[in-house]
Design an enzyme around this catalytic site. Sequence first.
Site, mmCIF file in Angstrom:
data_model
loop_
_atom_site.group_PDB
_atom_site.id
_atom_site.type_symbol
_atom_site.label_atom_id
_atom_site.label_comp_id
_atom_site.label_asym_id
_atom_site.label_seq_id
_atom_site.Cartn_x
_atom_site.Cartn_y
_atom_site.Cartn_z
ATOM 1 N N GLU A 89 -55.106 45.612 6.724
ATOM 2 C CA GLU A 89 -54.336 44.474 5.793
ATOM 3 C C GLU A 89 -53.361 44.037 6.848
ATOM 4 O O GLU A 89 -52.797 44.443 7.893
ATOM 5 C CB GLU A 89 -53.163 45.205 4.872
ATOM 6 N N CYS A 102 -47.102 40.946 9.762
ATOM 7 C CA CYS A 102 -47.308 42.410 9.755
ATOM 8 C C CYS A 102 -48.656 42.835 10.050
ATOM 9 O O CYS A 102 -49.315 42.569 9.078
ATOM 10 C CB CYS A 102 -46.397 43.131 8.583
ATOM 11 N N CYS A 109 -54.135 56.694 9.159
ATOM 12 C CA CYS A 109 -52.940 57.093 9.805
ATOM 13 C C CYS A 109 -52.814 58.480 9.870
ATOM 14 O O CYS A 109 -52.874 58.953 8.773
ATOM 15 C CB CYS A 109 -51.595 56.040 9.547
ATOM 16 N N CYS A 113 -46.391 60.697 6.932
ATOM 17 C CA CYS A 113 -45.259 60.474 6.367
ATOM 18 C C CYS A 113 -45.399 60.563 4.725
ATOM 19 O O CYS A 113 -46.138 59.835 4.265
ATOM 20 C CB CYS A 113 -44.321 59.096 6.615
ATOM 21 N N CYS A 116 -45.524 57.331 2.502
ATOM 22 C CA CYS A 116 -46.323 56.118 2.734
ATOM 23 C C CYS A 116 -47.629 56.303 2.177
ATOM 24 O O CYS A 116 -48.346 57.359 2.261
ATOM 25 C CB CYS A 116 -46.240 56.230 4.374
ATOM 26 N N GLU A 157 -49.778 53.845 13.439
ATOM 27 C CA GLU A 157 -48.873 53.967 14.445
ATOM 28 C C GLU A 157 -49.245 53.415 15.665
ATOM 29 O O GLU A 157 -50.021 53.838 16.273
ATOM 30 C CB GLU A 157 -48.719 55.578 14.597
ATOM 31 N N SER A 211 -38.799 54.315 12.721
ATOM 32 C CA SER A 211 -38.454 54.571 11.388
ATOM 33 C C SER A 211 -37.776 55.981 11.498
ATOM 34 O O SER A 211 -38.533 56.926 11.797
ATOM 35 C CB SER A 211 -39.889 54.808 10.888
ATOM 36 N N LEU A 212 -36.548 56.017 11.266
ATOM 37 C CA LEU A 212 -35.694 57.186 11.347
ATOM 38 C C LEU A 212 -35.659 57.737 9.873
ATOM 39 O O LEU A 212 -35.891 58.831 9.835
ATOM 40 C CB LEU A 212 -34.444 56.682 11.659
ATOM 41 N N HIS A 213 -35.261 57.018 8.848
ATOM 42 C CA HIS A 213 -35.497 57.429 7.514
ATOM 43 C C HIS A 213 -34.634 58.789 7.154
ATOM 44 O O HIS A 213 -34.686 59.086 5.945
ATOM 45 C CB HIS A 213 -36.811 57.749 7.098
ATOM 46 N N ASN A 287 -40.486 50.883 -1.572
ATOM 47 C CA ASN A 287 -41.614 50.255 -2.469
ATOM 48 C C ASN A 287 -42.311 51.282 -3.013
ATOM 49 O O ASN A 287 -43.061 51.977 -2.481
ATOM 50 C CB ASN A 287 -42.490 49.721 -1.381
ATOM 51 N N CYS A 330 -47.122 47.785 2.362
ATOM 52 C CA CYS A 330 -47.628 49.102 3.201
ATOM 53 C C CYS A 330 -48.839 49.971 2.646
ATOM 54 O O CYS A 330 -48.843 51.317 2.251
ATOM 55 C CB CYS A 330 -46.120 50.014 2.900
HETATM 56 N N1 SAH Z 1 -46.242 53.849 12.122
HETATM 57 C C1 SAH Z 1 -45.069 52.929 12.197
HETATM 58 C C2 SAH Z 1 -45.382 51.585 11.709
HETATM 59 C C3 SAH Z 1 -46.020 51.372 10.312
HETATM 60 S S1 SAH Z 1 -45.024 51.863 8.907
HETATM 61 C C4 SAH Z 1 -43.892 53.416 11.744
HETATM 62 O O1 SAH Z 1 -43.895 54.534 11.293
HETATM 63 O O2 SAH Z 1 -42.819 52.737 12.069
HETATM 64 C C5 SAH Z 1 -43.980 50.607 8.885
HETATM 65 C C6 SAH Z 1 -42.573 50.677 8.284
HETATM 66 O O3 SAH Z 1 -42.681 50.846 6.720
HETATM 67 C C7 SAH Z 1 -42.139 52.227 8.704
HETATM 68 O O4 SAH Z 1 -40.670 52.069 8.538
HETATM 69 C C8 SAH Z 1 -42.519 52.981 7.407
HETATM 70 O O5 SAH Z 1 -41.721 54.103 7.240
HETATM 71 C C9 SAH Z 1 -42.232 51.926 6.064
HETATM 72 N N2 SAH Z 1 -42.864 52.441 4.987
HETATM 73 C C10 SAH Z 1 -43.981 52.939 4.821
HETATM 74 N N3 SAH Z 1 -44.026 53.233 3.375
HETATM 75 C C11 SAH Z 1 -43.217 52.389 2.715
HETATM 76 C C12 SAH Z 1 -42.817 52.104 1.342
HETATM 77 N N4 SAH Z 1 -43.508 52.455 0.484
HETATM 78 N N5 SAH Z 1 -41.814 51.474 1.304
HETATM 79 C C13 SAH Z 1 -41.071 50.952 2.145
HETATM 80 N N6 SAH Z 1 -41.426 51.057 3.423
HETATM 81 C C14 SAH Z 1 -42.300 51.845 3.873
#
Ligand code: SAH
Length: 340
Positions: A89, A102, A109, A113, A116, A157, A211-213, A287, A330
Site C-alpha cells: 500500500e 506514506c 512485517c 506489534c 498493527c 520496518e 514508534s515508542l507507544h 485506528n 496501516c
Molecule cells: N515499522 C515502522 C514503520 C511502519 S508503522 C514503525 O514501527 O515505525 C508506522 C506507524 O503506524 C507506527 O508508529 C505504527 O506503530 C503506527 N500504527 C500501526 N498500526 C496503527 C493503527 N492501527 N493505528 C494508528 N497507528 C498505527
Amino acid sequence: MQNIYGITLSELEDYFINRNEKKFKASQVFDWVYKKRVTDFDIMMNVSKKTIETLKKDFYFSKLELVKKLEDKDVAKYLFKLSDSSLVEAVLMFHDYGKSICISTQVGCNMGCKFCESGRLKKVRNLEVFEMVLQILMVEEDLKDRISHVVLMGIGEPFDNYINVIKFIDIINSNKGIDIGSRHITVSTCGIVPKIKEFTNYDKQVNLAISLHAPNNKIRDSIMNINHAYKIEDIISSIKEYIAKTNRRVTFEYIMLKGVNDSITCAKELSSLLKGINCYVNLIPYNETSHIEYKKSSKEDIKAFYDVLKKNGICVTIRREFGSSLNAACGQLRSNYKEG
Ligand code: SAH
C-alpha cells in the site's frame, strides 16, 4: 538486467565509468527518467545510439499494477500488486503544507506489534529499491502533480530493509532524481537500536521518528515484540547520541490505546522519560481494525494526556486522523483485499 528505478545516480555514474564512458551520461539518463518521466530508452535523444543499446541490454523499465484505489477528501489509498503478486500500500495525504505519501518498505512485517494490522502478515520479503521508488512515481502519475513529503511509515520496518531504504532515499532526494528535500523525508522505526546507531552516521538530514507507544518496558513489552530485543533505555540512549551527533529533533510516535498506555500516570512517566531531549511527541489516535481488539482512547483522555506533556514542557501534537474513514489505515487495505 536491472530495474532502472533501482539504481542511484552515483551507481549509474560508476556504470558508465566502468565502460569508459563519460559519467555525465548518468545525469542525462536521470533527467529523462525522473524529470521527463519517459519510460523508453529510445526516446533519450541526447544519448548516443550505442549507449542506448547498451542501456537496453542492462536495464529495464517497469510499473506497479494498481489493483485498488480508495479516495476521500483529504486522502487517497493505493493498493499495488508487485510482479510476484505481493500486495503493498501507499497512502497519499493532502495537507495545507503540501502532499505527502506514506510508502511501504516490505511485504508484510516481522516486528510483531500487537496493535498493527500490517504485521498480521509476516514478512514475505524486503521491497526492492525500485518498488519503493515506483510507489512515488505511480502516485504522482495518477495525481498529475508532485509530492512534497515522503514518510516511510507504510507496511514494513524500514530499518529491517536498511540498505535498500538508504538507496531509495538517495534516489528520491537527489536533485537529479525525484528531488524531495531531505527535511521532507521521514523514516519511522519501531526501535532497532543498532540501525539507529548506523543512521546516526548517515550524512543526509532526513527526519527520524521512533514508534515508542509506551513510557516503560512493562507496557512496551506487552504491545511490541521488538522491546524484548531492545529496551526503552537502549532506544533513549541511542536517540541521545543521534541528537548529539546530528543536532536534529526526533519525533516520538505514541499511539493512544484505551486502557493500555493512555493514563495520566503514563503521561507523567513519558514526560520524565523525554525530559531534556530535543524531541516532539506525536499522539496518534489509534485506528481500530476489525481483526485486533485494541480500542482507541477517548478524545478526553487524549486531551488530558496531551495537557500533562505540555505542562511538563514536552512539545506535543495530536495527529490528525487520515484514512480511518476509508477503513484502510496501516495495512488494512491489503488485509481486507486478501480476505474480501
Ligand atoms: N515499522 C515502522 C514503520 C511502519 S508503522 C514503525 O514501527 O515505525 C508506522 C506507524 O503506524 C507506527 O508508529 C505504527 O506503530 C503506527 N500504527 C500501526 N498500526 C496503527 C493503527 N492501527 N493505528 C494508528 N497507528 C498505527
